[in-house]
Structure formats: C-alpha cells, structure tokens
Design a protein around this motif. Structure first.
Motif, PDB file in Angstrom:
ATOM      1  N   PRO A  56      49.487  45.732  24.721  1.00 15.90           N
ATOM      2  CA  PRO A  56      48.801  46.902  24.201  1.00 15.90           C
ATOM      3  C   PRO A  56      48.036  47.620  25.304  1.00 15.90           C
ATOM      4  O   PRO A  56      47.428  46.979  26.168  1.00 15.90           O
ATOM      5  N   ALA A  57      48.109  48.929  25.304  1.00 15.87           N
ATOM      6  CA  ALA A  57      47.312  49.734  26.225  1.00 15.87           C
ATOM      7  C   ALA A  57      45.989  50.052  25.527  1.00 15.87           C
ATOM      8  O   ALA A  57      45.879  49.941  24.307  1.00 15.87           O
ATOM      9  N   PHE A  58      45.002  50.445  26.288  1.00 12.26           N
ATOM     10  CA  PHE A  58      43.706  50.796  25.704  1.00 12.26           C
ATOM     11  C   PHE A  58      43.301  52.189  26.154  1.00 12.26           C
ATOM     12  O   PHE A  58      43.662  52.640  27.234  1.00 12.26           O
ATOM     13  N   TRP A  59      42.568  52.849  25.274  1.00 14.86           N
ATOM     14  CA  TRP A  59      42.058  54.184  25.576  1.00 14.86           C
ATOM     15  C   TRP A  59      40.940  54.027  26.595  1.00 14.86           C
ATOM     16  O   TRP A  59      40.006  53.247  26.406  1.00 14.86           O
ATOM     17  N   ALA A  60      41.013  54.775  27.696  1.00 15.64           N
ATOM     18  CA  ALA A  60      40.039  54.669  28.778  1.00 15.64           C
ATOM     19  C   ALA A  60      39.112  55.881  28.838  1.00 15.64           C
ATOM     20  O   ALA A  60      38.420  56.094  29.823  1.00 15.64           O
ATOM     21  N   GLY A  61      39.114  56.692  27.787  1.00 20.92           N
ATOM     22  CA  GLY A  61      38.284  57.884  27.744  1.00 20.92           C
ATOM     23  C   GLY A  61      39.072  59.122  28.132  1.00 20.92           C
ATOM     24  O   GLY A  61      40.076  59.039  28.844  1.00 20.92           O
ATOM     25  N   GLY A  62      38.633  60.247  27.624  1.00 20.86           N
ATOM     26  CA  GLY A  62      39.317  61.509  27.930  1.00 20.86           C
ATOM     27  C   GLY A  62      40.761  61.466  27.487  1.00 20.86           C
ATOM     28  O   GLY A  62      41.056  61.129  26.335  1.00 20.86           O
ATOM     29  N   ASN A  63      41.670  61.772  28.396  1.00 18.87           N
ATOM     30  CA  ASN A  63      43.090  61.764  28.042  1.00 18.87           C
ATOM     31  C   ASN A  63      43.817  60.577  28.674  1.00 18.87           C
ATOM     32  O   ASN A  63      45.039  60.587  28.790  1.00 18.87           O
ATOM     33  N   GLN A  64      43.084  59.539  29.080  1.00 19.65           N
ATOM     34  CA  GLN A  64      43.702  58.415  29.771  1.00 19.65           C
ATOM     35  C   GLN A  64      43.793  57.147  28.929  1.00 19.65           C
ATOM     36  O   GLN A  64      42.864  56.809  28.197  1.00 19.65           O
ATOM     37  N   TRP A  65      44.934  56.483  29.075  1.00 18.36           N
ATOM     38  CA  TRP A  65      45.155  55.154  28.513  1.00 18.36           C
ATOM     39  C   TRP A  65      45.555  54.261  29.669  1.00 18.36           C
ATOM     40  O   TRP A  65      46.179  54.716  30.635  1.00 18.36           O
ATOM     41  N   LYS A  66      45.240  52.969  29.573  1.00 18.42           N
ATOM     42  CA  LYS A  66      45.570  52.029  30.641  1.00 18.42           C
ATOM     43  C   LYS A  66      46.162  50.755  30.040  1.00 18.42           C
ATOM     44  O   LYS A  66      45.845  50.381  28.921  1.00 18.42           O
ATOM     45  N   VAL A  67      47.011  50.130  30.828  1.00 10.44           N
ATOM     46  CA  VAL A  67      47.563  48.833  30.456  1.00 10.44           C
ATOM     47  C   VAL A  67      47.409  47.911  31.659  1.00 10.44           C
ATOM     48  O   VAL A  67      47.482  48.358  32.805  1.00 10.44           O
ATOM     49  N   ARG A  68      47.166  46.644  31.374  1.00  5.50           N
ATOM     50  CA  ARG A  68      47.059  45.640  32.433  1.00  5.50           C
ATOM     51  C   ARG A  68      48.159  44.605  32.234  1.00  5.50           C
ATOM     52  O   ARG A  68      48.419  44.183  31.111  1.00  5.50           O
ATOM     53  N   TYR A  69      48.771  44.214  33.346  1.00  2.00           N
ATOM     54  CA  TYR A  69      49.905  43.293  33.277  1.00  2.00           C
ATOM     55  C   TYR A  69      49.935  42.419  34.521  1.00  2.00           C
ATOM     56  O   TYR A  69      49.650  42.882  35.621  1.00  2.00           O
ATOM     57  N   SER A  70      50.267  41.159  34.326  1.00  5.01           N
ATOM     58  CA  SER A  70      50.508  40.259  35.445  1.00  5.01           C
ATOM     59  C   SER A  70      51.629  39.311  35.062  1.00  5.01           C
ATOM     60  O   SER A  70      51.884  39.078  33.881  1.00  5.01           O
ATOM     61  N   SER A  71      52.281  38.773  36.077  1.00  7.68           N
ATOM     62  CA  SER A  71      53.386  37.855  35.842  1.00  7.68           C
ATOM     63  C   SER A  71      53.549  36.951  37.057  1.00  7.68           C
ATOM     64  O   SER A  71      53.336  37.389  38.187  1.00  7.68           O
ATOM     65  N   PRO A  72      53.968  35.701  36.832  1.00  7.20           N
ATOM     66  CA  PRO A  72      54.266  34.819  37.954  1.00  7.20           C
ATOM     67  C   PRO A  72      55.682  35.034  38.497  1.00  7.20           C
ATOM     68  O   PRO A  72      56.047  34.457  39.519  1.00  7.20           O
ATOM     69  N   ILE A  73      56.472  35.868  37.829  1.00  8.39           N
ATOM     70  CA  ILE A  73      57.879  36.055  38.178  1.00  8.39           C
ATOM     71  C   ILE A  73      58.025  37.173  39.207  1.00  8.39           C
ATOM     72  O   ILE A  73      57.678  38.328  38.946  1.00  8.39           O
ATOM     73  N   VAL A  74      58.556  36.820  40.362  1.00  7.27           N
ATOM     74  CA  VAL A  74      58.748  37.767  41.462  1.00  7.27           C
ATOM     75  C   VAL A  74      59.983  38.622  41.188  1.00  7.27           C
ATOM     76  O   VAL A  74      60.987  38.136  40.670  1.00  7.27           O
ATOM     77  N   GLY A  75      59.881  39.910  41.504  1.00  7.18           N
ATOM     78  CA  GLY A  75      61.011  40.822  41.346  1.00  7.18           C
ATOM     79  C   GLY A  75      60.574  42.123  40.700  1.00  7.18           C
ATOM     80  O   GLY A  75      59.383  42.414  40.581  1.00  7.18           O
TER      81      GLY A  75
END
Length: 117
Positions: A56-75
């Motif tokens: 899920p992305a989150f509203w960051a104020g104004g007209n911006q949304w952000k998503v955070r992602y990490s993975s141990p899988i290289v590529g």
C-alpha cells in the motif's frame, strides 16, 4: 534508525541494495480534496522470478503519494500502480522498475535480511 531510505520520483529507475528500503514517490495528475479519505493507491511489485507482492502507498500531503519497498532478492523488480481513481494518470497504471544490487555495507540487519524465528 535501522532502515535507510532512498527516495526517488516514479519516473526514475532507482537502484537500492538488498534489504534496504527504497521510497518511490507518485504525483497525482489532478487534485483530490479529500485525498486521505477518497484515494487508495497500491503498488504491485514483481521480483525477478515473477513473484508478486502488493504494497500500500500512503498519502504524503499535497498531491504526493509514496510507497516503501525492500527485498533480499537481487535483480530487476518491476512495479505497476493500482489506484481507485483510475482517471488520475499520475497515480493509476504507472509502471517502473527498481534495480536491487547486493548489499555492500556492514549493517547486520541489511546483510542478513529481516529477523525470523
């Protein structure tokens, strides 16, 4: 702080290291007066093997949304946004990729990935 965040606009092809959080920003193409209540934005990530994970992305104020992602899988990890406001071309149907390289630092949390039992 245990996580390092790298912020990138969605138009870029960001790079991050394995297990390090990348933050991707999306800008709405139209105003949403009640953004927090009316807009839902998810980002579907697919790792190099094709396994999908919806974040899920989150509203960051104004007209911006952000998503955070990490993975141990290289590529190359690909993503596509899914927004309930399908007419907003800044939030819905955006495709991109995130390059994940091997971790090179000495932080044990990033070296070994998430804790597990």
């Amino acid at each position: 702080m245990l996580l390092t965040q790298l912020a990138f606009p969605a138009a870029d092809s960001p790079k991050t290291e394995a297990n390090v959080v990348a933050e991707i920003t999306f800008d709405a193409a139209q105003p949403h007066p009640k953004a927090f209540l009316d807009v839902t934005l998810d980002v579907v990530f697919a790792d190099p093997a094709g396994t999908q994970k919806t974040m899920p992305a989150f509203w960051a104020g104004g007209n911006q949304w952000k998503v955070r992602y990490s993975s141990p899988i290289v590529g190359t990890h690909r993503y596509r946004t899914q927004c309930n406001e399908t007419g907003d071309t800044g939030l819905h149907g955006i495709e991109g990729r995130l390059e994940i390289t091997p971790y090179t630092g000495d932080n044990p949390f990033f070296k070994h990935g998430p804790l597990s039992v």
